[in-house]
Design a protein around this motif. Structure first.
Motif: not given
Length: 189
Positions: A152-179
């Motif tokens: 149970g804790s492993a599942v929630f760790w994977v969900i939390g870590a995935s959400f954090f990493i994906i949102m960090l990448h998605a919010s910091m990576y500039i799109t083609a229009e912004e470039a």
């Protein structure tokens, strides 16, 4: 062709074609939808050099462009994010020996059940159990093992870590229009 009893056997057998998109990777998925989804996801993977291009990581000047940036990046890198999620699952399982043992025991029990059902049907108290019922019994019996292993804790760790990493990448990576806007601003200066 005739069988041992003199009956004539006829019919067409549909042999599924081997998908050449897997490039040497042999995975047999019985569900057509799962196979199509896997192929589509695999084809949608952007080059990892583009995914990890640190020159395209910029902190947004305000909060306003972040939602649009996140949506565009999730659309663009959806397949890459699926591989990040899968990698975190593998990492979590490999770094938790008790969870690894619990998964091995559960899969081993399922394998033994499949072998036993090939020989003859399993009967308990004179009642024949279907394969689904046997797998359900394995799942029910393995629940305490997974609970003790901390699944149970492993599942929630994977969900939390995935959400954090994906949102960090998605919010910091500039799109083609912004470039393009950044390049225009650089040219004006």
């Amino acid at each position: 062709m005739t069988d041992n009893y003199g009956s004539k056997l006829e019919g067409n057998i549909d042999i599924p074609e081997v998908d050449q998109n897997f490039k040497g990777m042999s995975i047999s998925l019985s569900n057509v939808n799962a196979r199509e989804w896997f192929t589509k996801t695999r084809e949608g993977v952007k080059p990892w050099a583009e995914f990890f291009n640190f020159n395209k990581f910029k902190v947004p000047k305000s909060v306003a462009p972040v939602p649009k940036r996140v949506v565009r990046n999730i659309e663009q890198f959806q397949s890459n994010y699926m591989f990040v999620f899968g990698g975190l699952i593998v990492f979590c399982i490999l770094t938790s020996p008790l969870l690894l043992v619990a998964i091995a025991v559960c899969l081993g029990a399922c394998y033994i059940i499949s072998l036993k059902n090939q020989e003859r049907k399993v009967r308990i108290l004179g009642k024949e159990l279907s394969l689904v019922q046997q797998y359900a019994a394995v799942g029910l019996c393995s629940f305490p093992i997974f609970w003790l292993a901390g699944a149970g804790s492993a599942v929630f760790w994977v969900i939390g870590a995935s959400f954090f990493i994906i949102m960090l990448h998605a919010s910091m990576y500039i799109t083609a229009e912004e470039a393009e806007v950044i390049e225009l601003e650089m040219e004006e200066v």
